[in-house]
Design an enzyme around this catalytic site. Structure first.
Site, PDB file in Angstrom:
ATOM      1  N   GLY A  78       0.618  -1.001   0.076  1.00  0.00           N
ATOM      2  CA  GLY A  78       0.003  -0.322  -0.044  1.00  0.00           C
ATOM      3  C   GLY A  78       0.883   1.052  -0.139  1.00  0.00           C
ATOM      4  O   GLY A  78       2.131   1.322  -0.455  1.00  0.00           O
ATOM      5  N   GLY A  79      -0.053   2.704   0.417  1.00  0.00           N
ATOM      6  CA  GLY A  79       0.907   4.035   0.492  1.00  0.00           C
ATOM      7  C   GLY A  79       0.562   4.642   1.036  1.00  0.00           C
ATOM      8  O   GLY A  79      -0.582   4.126   2.028  1.00  0.00           O
ATOM      9  N   VAL A 134      -3.329  -2.130  -0.339  1.00  0.00           N
ATOM     10  CA  VAL A 134      -3.591  -2.802  -1.680  1.00  0.00           C
ATOM     11  C   VAL A 134      -3.965  -4.246  -1.640  1.00  0.00           C
ATOM     12  O   VAL A 134      -3.069  -5.146  -0.453  1.00  0.00           O
ATOM     13  CB  VAL A 134      -2.402  -2.768  -2.945  1.00  0.00           C
ATOM     14  CG1 VAL A 134      -2.299  -2.905  -4.217  1.00  0.00           C
ATOM     15  CG2 VAL A 134      -2.066  -0.979  -2.827  1.00  0.00           C
ATOM     16  N   ASP A 160       4.971  12.293 -10.777  1.00  0.00           N
ATOM     17  CA  ASP A 160       6.505  11.737  -9.405  1.00  0.00           C
ATOM     18  C   ASP A 160       6.695  10.096 -10.943  1.00  0.00           C
ATOM     19  O   ASP A 160       6.290   9.205 -10.411  1.00  0.00           O
ATOM     20  CB  ASP A 160       4.867  11.840  -8.916  1.00  0.00           C
ATOM     21  CG  ASP A 160       5.407  10.531  -7.744  1.00  0.00           C
ATOM     22  OD1 ASP A 160       6.798  11.445  -7.232  1.00  0.00           O
ATOM     23  OD2 ASP A 160       5.010  10.285  -6.539  1.00  0.00           O
TER      24      ASP A 160
END
Length: 953
Positions: free
Chosen positions: A639-640, A645, A755
């Site tokens: 995930g982030g 996720v 990004d």
């Protein structure tokens, strides 16, 4: 506690709640203005509280909750202009004129004021280089930086200001040559086709005036280059600017002949060429039929008689031909041009008699022939005028008796102010209506008036009336105006006039009224009669501001007023409470539709509320819960910042990646709907594909194809176990480049990733590169092309250097990040590793005269092992370094990058059109042994959709 007391307390609490949520100023705007207040030693009076729009701060204009104008001229402000000014993203006007205690450099991020139209800093003490970032102010119309202490050179980026009308940098210490474009990437002043005013006088500008500066496409009316250090000849291209009305090249070091092609400037009113190093003879300029003023004094022209063509100029008013080696007698018709007022021919070798004859201009007032060889003078029988013949033989013989043998004495006593009014208190002045008041005063500097005589009071009476009529027409708080102390600067022939503006209905201006008056001059809203030409207004310090007028004559009246106000406030609060309750009810009803835009969506019917999807499916919460085994830990693959996720398996056996938003990352319903509509349009083999979404049970989830081999970062670091030789790296570079080029050039609307990094390039089972993490944030306004940008503000090491100056990320910012990825592919290193920056390391180490550019010790060991087959290596390095150029304009587009990588692959004997990279026998081992490809750093979602303009953090 009594019920009445309790009700009162509840009402008070309610009142404060209303106040707390109803501030009228945007938070960032309020913070920026409070930073100004803290920075300045003497902030404007009345800047109290924390809500500038709500409490009507002096000089601040708002639209809705945004600050759109700051007008604080002549308020004795002291301090610097802080970088926080850049947060005022809706600002249109910034006027800090005539605050000489404002100093220091302009903040580099002033270029963030993307909607700024007027930047007016005349008469301050700002210093240092004019920031290059001013060139990013695409809406700028009026740029006035004159009368400061700026140094350095003119930023070439100003050439990008396509809407610029007024460009004034006069009276500074700016040096160097005038920047012009190179025809490809570097901008210059020749690109300012809409600009009317080039006011560059009284600086240290040098070099030749570039011939490339001027073209027939320009709209210039004023070119004021006086008082600099320009050399060389007048460029012939100047004659192409047919719109010119005022040309000042005086007080420079220009050489050569005064060119005859100046005749092409048929709209020219004023021509100043004095105090240069021109040679030859004065050309015939009879085509300049609109010429009011001609000044060619103090040049080393050849000895020649007075040109007879002068008498053919029908509009000529002022003629200055001092010290240019004129000889012979004065032609009898010389003084006949019908508009001629002033003639200055001193310091020449003019001989014989001065005879005006009968054909003399009725406007003629002043003739100066000092230091010549005149032996006789025959005054005009029908004309009274002032003639100066001092230091001529005629005066040596006649002695100093005749008035014409005395040196000039300027009369500056003219005034439109009355002399028969009753005396005023010290500091006050009597207005033209004999009212005593504290006027707002300053000096008008007319840079090139079309007359030079100070003796015709009619001109100054016309000026006084014109200013008064202007204020009356536009309802300024002005009673009357007066002018006095008229004089001429003998060096540059500027006309100086003191102006007094009297307040209406009071003894002194308040700060708002004074700022309005000052802005009329600083912004050139007021236009003087044409004969006065361009001007600036330098205001005197004004300290007699009137206080807020509050009656306090009777304490009983105060008590009564207080009681009445109290009752009114109470009734008002009760009314607000009722309205508030009704509005809350309606707001709650609206919120259902806004927070759940799919609420009315019947999947079996056509509905305007249904998202317009292209190949993406709407999943229910139960469907995704089932395919992830209730979002089990076993399927939690990373995930982030957006959330976790999960890996899932659809009933048909397809692997999917589900990005589940955590509470802090939830978007508004309409924003989420817009995002999935746009993401669903993105279809490219080198971009991670959106398969669907879930907007159910207060959940927001995005469903993507599952990419099995993780990120490029994992492979470069050895985490994945995948070996990347030179061939595979080239194919990964090409694939990711194609994906990014698609986002820039073919997606609808185009997408700026913002990004790009090796963590956001994923590799599938065939090592095909796929660009990930392009969650959408907002549409970027562009009249030609609408872009979508991502929320992410970039990652250290990949971040465009221009971002630190502009706080803006563009397609060229993506190119920079991609260039860093190309260097990662080359070196296997992170962008910043052990304090060393890979871009700087490569640039420092590189030696193009040696094999492999002498970069062997920086290369990844896997590449070194195949160094015998590094065809195209040098071109690859050249391309990477072009991508990481400091300035975005010098970087290629992603389309150009892709073409170059294809050429490099052909040099390496590879087919750039093959669908995939070579397969790897380590894939299964990599998947089993390295953790999941969706690790904590990979594929960080950036999809928060800000409700307002994205601001720098």
């Amino acid at each position: 506690m009594s019920s009445r007391t309790g009700a009162s307390l509840l009402l008070i609490l309610f009142f404060f709640q209303i106040c707390s949520v109803s501030a009228l100023t945007n938070g960032l705007d309020a913070s920026a203005l409070n930073a100004l207040k803290s920075e300045w030693t003497t902030p404007p009076d009345g800047w109290e509280g924390s809500d500038p729009c709500g409490t009507n701060w002096v000089g601040i204009t708002c639209q809705n909750d945004r600050v759109v104008s700051i007008s604080l001229g002549n308020l004795d402000l002291e301090g610097k202009l802080p970088a926080d000014i850049s947060f005022l993203s809706e600002l249109r006007i910034l006027d800090l004129s005539y605050n000489p205690k404002l100093s220091g450099p302009l903040p580099p991020n002033i270029g963030n004021l993307g909607k700024l139209r007027n930047l007016i800093l005349v008469g301050c003490s700002f210093s240092g280089q004019i920031p290059e970032s001013i060139g990013t102010l695409k809406e700028l119309i009026y740029l006035s930086l004159n009368l400061n202490k700026f140094s350095g050179t003119i930023p070439p980026s100003i050439g990008l200001l396509s809407k610029l009308y007024w460009f004034d940098i006069a009276d500074n210490q700016i040096e160097g040559e005038l920047p012009v474009s190179n025809g490809t990437s570097a901008p210059g002043l020749d690109m300012l086709l809409q600009t009317k005013h080039f006011h560059f006088g009284k600086n240290k500008l040098s070099g030749n005036i570039p011939k490339e500066l001027f073209s027939s496409n320009m709209s210039l009316i004023h070119v004021l280059f006086d008082g600099n250090q320009f050399t060389g000849e007048i460029p012939e291209t100047l004659s192409l600017v047919k719109t010119l009305t005022v040309l000042r090249l005086d007080r420079n070091k220009l050489i050569g002949d005064i060119p005859s092609y100046l005749n092409n400037l048929t709209n020219l009113n004023e021509l100043y060429l004095a105090n240069n190093r021109f040679t030859g003879t004065l050309p015939n300029l009879t085509s300049l039929t609109s010429l009011y003023t001609l000044d060619v004094s103090n040049n080393t022209l050849d000895f020649s008689p007075i040109p007879s063509w002068i008498s053919s100029l029908p509009s000529l008013s002022t003629l200055r031909m001092e010290g240019i080696q004129l000889n012979g007698p004065i032609p009898i018709s010389f003084f006949s041009p019908p508009q001629l007022q002033t003639v200055i021919l001193k310091r020449n070798s003019i001989v014989e008699s001065l005879d005006f004859g009968t054909d003399v201009s009725s406007q003629l007032e002043f003739v100066d022939l000092q230091y010549n060889e005149i032996t006789d003078y025959k005054p005009s029988a029908n004309k009274v005028l002032q003639v100066i013949l001092a230091n001529n033989p005629v005066c040596l013989e006649a002695g100093n008796g005749p008035s014409y043998c005395s040196a000039i004495q300027h009369n500056t006593s003219f005034s439109t102010l009355p002399t028969n009014c009753s005396p005023c208190e010290p500091g006050m002045e009597a207005s033209p209506t004999c009212r005593c008041a504290y006027p707002f005063m300053g000096t008008l500097y007319f840079r090139s008036p079309s007359f030079s005589g100070l003796f015709n009071s009619t001109n100054f009476s016309i000026l006084q009336k014109a200013i008064a009529d202007f204020f009356k027409k536009f309802n300024y708080p002005v009673d009357s105006v007066g002018v006095r102390n008229i004089r001429e600067n003998p060096t540059d022939h500027q006309l100086l006039i003191d102006l007094l503006v009297f307040p209406l209905g009071r003894e002194s201006f308040n700060q708002t009224g004074m700022s309005l008056v000052g802005f009329a001059f600083s912004n050139q809203t007021y236009k003087p009669p044409p004969i006065f030409g361009p001007y600036i207004f330098k205001a005197d310090l004004y300290k007699q501001f009137s206080d807020v007028e509050v009656s306090s004559k009777s304490s009983n009246k105060s008590i009564l007023i207080g009681a009445v106000v109290g009752v009114v406030v109470l009734l008002l609060l009760l009314t607000i409470a009722g309205i508030y309750a009704l509005r809350q009810k309606k707001r709650a009803e609206r919120a259902t539709g806004q927070n759940n835009p799919f609420a009315k969506w019947d999947t079996s019917k056509s509905s305007i509320d249904a998202p317009q999807l292209m190949g993406a499916k709407a999943f229910t919460f139960e469907e995704l819960k089932k395919c992830t085994d209730n979002f089990s830990e076993a399927n939690d693959v990373g995930g982030g910042g957006y959330g976790k996720v999960y890996r899932g398996i659809l009933p048909n056996g397809q692997l999917i990646a589900i990005k589940r938003a955590q509470q802090g990352s939830l978007q508004g319903g309409l924003e989420f709907k817009t995002e999935i509509e746009l993401l669903s349009r993105v279809h490219h083999k080198n971009v991670v594909r959106l398969l669907g979404f879930c907007f159910d049970r207060n959940e927001q989830m995005l469903v993507y194809e599952y990419i099995s081999n993780g990120s490029l970062k994992d492979s470069l670091s050895g985490k994945s176990g995948i070996r990347l030789d030179w061939t595979r790296r080239l194919k990964i570079a090409l694939g990711s480049g194609k994906g990014l080029a698609y986002l820039h050039e073919l997606a609808d609307p185009p997408i700026i990733h913002r990004d790009i990094k090796s963590n956001n390039i994923l590799l599938d089972e065939n090592l095909t590169a796929k660009v990930a993490d392009f969650g959408l944030s907002k549409l970027v306004g562009d009249p030609e092309k609408t872009h979508v940008t991502t929320q992410v503000k970039g990652t250290m090491g990949y971040l465009d250097p221009e971002y630190y100056m502009t706080n803006q990320l563009t397609e060229k910012s993506d190119v920079y990040g991609f260039g860093v990825v190309l260097l990662e592919l080359l070196t296997g290193r992170s962008p910043i590793e052990r304090g060393k920056y890979v871009v700087r390391e490569v640039k420092t180490k590189m030696n193009k005269s040696r094999s492999l550019y002498d970069l062997q010790e920086l290369l990844d060991t896997t590449i070194i092992a195949s160094s015998g087959n590094l065809k195209g290596f040098e071109k690859y390095v050249d391309l990477a370094l072009r991508c990481v150029e400091e300035e975005g304009v010098n970087r290629p587009s992603m389309g150009e990058v892709v073409k170059e990588i294809e050429n490099i692959m052909q040099l390496a004997g590879l087919n750039p059109n093959s669908d995939s990279a070579t397969s790897s026998r380590t894939y299964e081992d990599a998947i089993k042994g390295s953790g999941d490809p969706y690790g904590s750093e990979s594929f960080q979602y950036s999809g928060n959709f800000p409700a307002s303009k994205l601001e720098p953090q």
